[in-house]
Design an enzyme around this catalytic site. Sequence first.
Site, PDB file in Angstrom:
ATOM      1  N   ASP A  72       0.813  -1.212   0.000  1.00 18.49           N
ATOM      2  CA  ASP A  72       0.000   0.000   0.000  1.00 18.49           C
ATOM      3  C   ASP A  72       0.850   1.266   0.000  1.00 18.49           C
ATOM      4  OD1 ASP A  72       0.940  -0.511   2.551  1.00 18.49           O
ATOM      5  OD2 ASP A  72      -1.025  -0.867   3.424  1.00 18.49           O
ATOM      6  N   ASP A 141      -7.244  -3.192  14.356  1.00 13.21           N
ATOM      7  CA  ASP A 141      -8.627  -3.559  14.015  1.00 13.21           C
ATOM      8  C   ASP A 141      -8.666  -4.727  13.023  1.00 13.21           C
ATOM      9  OD1 ASP A 141      -7.730  -2.364  11.706  1.00 13.21           O
ATOM     10  OD2 ASP A 141      -9.267  -0.798  11.635  1.00 13.21           O
ATOM     11  N   HIS A 143      -7.107  -5.055  10.186  1.00 15.01           N
ATOM     12  CA  HIS A 143      -7.015  -4.784   8.737  1.00 15.01           C
ATOM     13  C   HIS A 143      -5.685  -5.286   8.185  1.00 15.01           C
ATOM     14  CE1 HIS A 143      -5.140  -0.691   9.835  1.00 15.01           C
ATOM     15  NE2 HIS A 143      -4.246  -1.226   9.029  1.00 15.01           N
ATOM     16  N   GLU A 148      -9.636  -1.871   5.369  1.00 19.61           N
ATOM     17  CA  GLU A 148     -10.283  -1.537   6.630  1.00 19.61           C
ATOM     18  C   GLU A 148     -11.518  -2.402   6.853  1.00 19.61           C
ATOM     19  OE1 GLU A 148      -8.646   0.179   8.484  1.00 19.61           O
ATOM     20  OE2 GLU A 148      -8.012   2.129   7.738  1.00 19.61           O
TER      21      GLU A 148
END
Length: 303
Positions: A72, A141, A143, A148
Amino acid sequence: MRLYIRDNSQAVADYVSDYVVARIKAFNPSAERPFVLGLPTGSSPLEVYRSLVKKYRAGDISFKHVVTFNMDEYVGLPRDHPESYHSFMWTNLFQHIDIPPTQVHLLDGNADNLDEECRRYEEKIKDMGGIELFLGGIGPDGHIAFNEPGSSLQSRTRVKTLAYDTILANSRFFDNDITKVPKLALTVGVGTVMDAREVVIIITGAHKALALAKCIEEGVNHMWTVSAIQIHPFSMIVCDEDATLELHVKTVKYFKSIEMVHHQLIGQERMSLAGGITSLKGVDKATLVSGTPPPASPIKCKN
Ligand SMILES: N[C@@H]1[C@@H](O)[C@H](O)[C@@H](COP(=O)(O)O)O[C@@H]1O
C-alpha cells in the site's frame, strides 16, 4: 492455517526472516523465474527487514532475482516524504540489499489517475506470474494492508478511505497530529493478498490480541479482514506471546502442541534419513502439520 507463537517480537522477526530466506533459496530464483515477494510496511516487519539486511551482508542471501510488490501507499503524500511507504521501504530495506530498482514495485499515491494506477498494479502482478509469498502485518482492528473493516474479502487494488482508528494509530508517525495523516491510501485488496501462493502474517503486541483472536477463533468476517486467511490453502501467522492474550488457553495449547509434534516428526524424519524409521520418508513437512498439501516446492516451511 498454521500459528507459530514465539516469546517476543524479536524471536518472531528471527523466525520470519529465516523463513523468507529459506523460501527464496529453495525457489532457486533466476532472471527468467524470479521470486515474487509481497511486502508490508509498519513497525511489525521492521526487525524482519533488519535481519534480512544482515543476512544479505553476511552473504547468506541475494535479492538479485527477487521482484517485490508492496501492499500500500498513502495518497497525496510526496514520494520522498519521510513517512511515505516508498521512503520507508528504501530506507529500511531496498537501499541496503542488491535488489535492482526496476524489480521494486510500489503503488504511486500521486498518480494522475489513481484508479488506473491500481488497475495497472494488478496487471503487473499478473504479468509476473502472481505473488509467491505475501508477507503482511495487521492493524489493531484486524485490517490487512489498508483493507479496513467492511472491505470486500474479494477486493482488488483500489483507493481506500482510512478508518478513523487507523488515522489515529498512524498519527504516531506524523507528530501525533491526526490532521497530518493522509485520509486516503492505495492498497492491494484482500483478494490480491489471498491470491498469493503463500501468505505469512506477523502479529505482535497486546494491542493486536483482540484482532488475532477474531482472526483465528471466529469465522471469516469482513470486519476483521485478516480473517480471510482462514480459507487460504497455505498460510501462516507468526505471533508473539503478548498477541495471544485474548486467545483461549485451549487454542494456544493446540497450536503449540501441533508445532511440538511437528518438530518430533521432523526429528524422526532425520532419523529415517539416517536409516532408522522409514515410514515418514516422502511425507511433506507442511502436510504433517496442517493436513494441507502445499504447492510444489522443495521446502515451504522451516518447521
Ligand atoms: N497499512 C499498514 C498495514 O499494512 C500495517 O500492517 C499496519 C500495522 O502497522 P504496525 O506494524 O506498525 O502496527 O499499519 C498500516 O495500517
